[in-house]
Scaffold this active site. Structure first.
Site, short mmCIF file in Angstrom:
data_model
loop_
_atom_site.label_atom_id
_atom_site.label_comp_id
_atom_site.label_asym_id
_atom_site.label_seq_id
_atom_site.Cartn_x
_atom_site.Cartn_y
_atom_site.Cartn_z
N ASP A 197 -5.74 7.40 8.76
CA ASP A 197 -5.87 6.18 9.54
C ASP A 197 -4.73 5.98 10.54
OD1 ASP A 197 -3.83 5.70 7.79
OD2 ASP A 197 -4.60 3.78 7.05
N HIS A 221 -0.93 4.89 7.32
CA HIS A 221 -0.31 5.21 6.03
C HIS A 221 0.16 6.66 6.03
CE1 HIS A 221 -2.82 1.68 4.95
NE2 HIS A 221 -1.76 1.38 4.24
N SER A 252 0.82 -1.22 0.00
CA SER A 252 0.00 0.00 0.00
C SER A 252 0.85 1.26 0.00
CB SER A 252 -0.93 0.00 1.23
OG SER A 252 -0.18 -0.12 2.42
#
Length: 334
Positions: free
Chosen positions: A236, A239, A71
């Site tokens: 979040d 990240h 990610s």
């Protein structure tokens, strides 16, 4: 190979296995607390950053940049394609090379190193668009899912070897320091940092042996994350934010440019930047401790340790107050 990995991964002293039962219980409690804190916000799905960058230099014969990994490589946490690491690297590379850059991003959020085989196959399927350079960011999910480091680096080594055989240069951003995640407390923070750095060192060894270069991401390349975690992490708390990705991408850009021959290379090592030529395992362990450090192969079994990241400007020294000018004769008369 296993002995070399162990030597490179030997960051610090002691062993996690020496933790007592009470310490293990405390760590498990910290894990549950971190799970409630991390991911509390919503990270948007990463935007697709594929396409041409640097169109002012024309569309013909662009450089092809392949992006692989998890990610972090995909750019999860930002909302605009131009904020993803691949887009940022492509824009910078186009400006330096004065040539358009095509981004082909096959990174997958949640991917572990065992997904690299699929990503490489997908990237090399179109022989007419074989990447000139590939950027890989992988490892964080290997740590959180407790993949054995020997398996993790075996998958990475195979991916780098396939890309190099196909004619692509490879730069790997090694496993980030998970101890920088703000909601994680001690002693879990210490263990996360230790395991992350061990994997980063092992990744460096296998990448260099396959002819690639690595850049240590560490605490995401500098004191910015420690000083400004709320600005550098995304919604979040896990990240990176747009600022965080920009910091990481710009630290990797000089290495990406150098490996393509569009950035000046020098064999002279700068002592003030702590650059050195070391055995590969020692260079790997050193780079894992110092974010922004590049490791590239030299004559076996040595490796060059370079610190290409931008220099910080010194703080301006306060200027002494200027003396008041002597009053003129006319001013005295007045």
């Amino acid at each position: 190979m296993a002995r070399r990995i162990a030597a490179g991964a030997a960051y610090g002293g002691g062993s996690i296995g020496l933790l007592g039962a009470a310490a293990v219980g405390l760590v498990l409690a910290e894990v549950q607390l971190a799970k409630r804190s991390v991911g509390g916000g919503t990270a948007p799905l990463p935007p697709r950053g594929d396409g041409l960058y640097g169109l002012t230099f024309g569309r013909s014969n662009p450089l092809v940049l392949g992006v692989l990994g998890d990610s972090t490589a995909a750019g999860q946490g930002v909302r605009r394609a131009g904020q993803t690491p691949g887009a940022l690297l492509a824009s910078g590379l186009a400006a330096v090379a004065e040539r358009a850059v095509e981004v082909r991003n096959v990174a997958l959020p949640g991917a572990q190193s065992d997904d690299l085989e699929r990503q490489v196959t997908l990237l090399l399927a179109d022989r007419a668009r074989t990447p000139d350079i590939c950027m890989i960011m992988i490892g964080a999910n290997d740590v959180t899912h407790r993949m054995p480091p020997t398996r993790s680096v075996r998958y990475l080594s195979s991916a780098v070897r396939r890309l190099r055989t196909a004619g692509a240069e490879v730069v790997v951003g090694t496993c980030p320091d998970l101890g920088t995640i703000e909601p994680v407390y001690q002693p879990l923070r210490f263990l996360a940092r230790r395991v992350s750095r061990q994997l980063a060192a092992a990744q460096t060894i296998v990448v260099v042996e396959q002819g690639g270069r690595t850049v240590s991401l560490g605490d995401m390349l500098g004191p910015e994350f420690a000083a400004n975690p709320r600005e550098m992490f995304g919604a979040d708390n896990y990240h990176p934010s747009a600022e965080g990705y920009a910091t990481a991408a710009m630290a990797m850009l000089p290495t990406v440019c150098a490996v393509l021959g569009v950035w000046p290379e020098s064999d002279r090592l700068e002592a003030d930047r702590h650059e050195d030529m070391l055995p590969v395992a020692k260079a790997a362990a050193t780079a894992a401790k110092q974010a922004g450090t590049e490791v590239t192969a030299a004559r076996a079994p040595w490796a060059l340790l370079k610190y290409r990241r931008r220099r910080r400007l010194p703080e301006p020294s306060p200027q002494p107050p200027r003396p008041e000018p002597e009053p003129t004769t006319e001013a005295r008369r007045a």
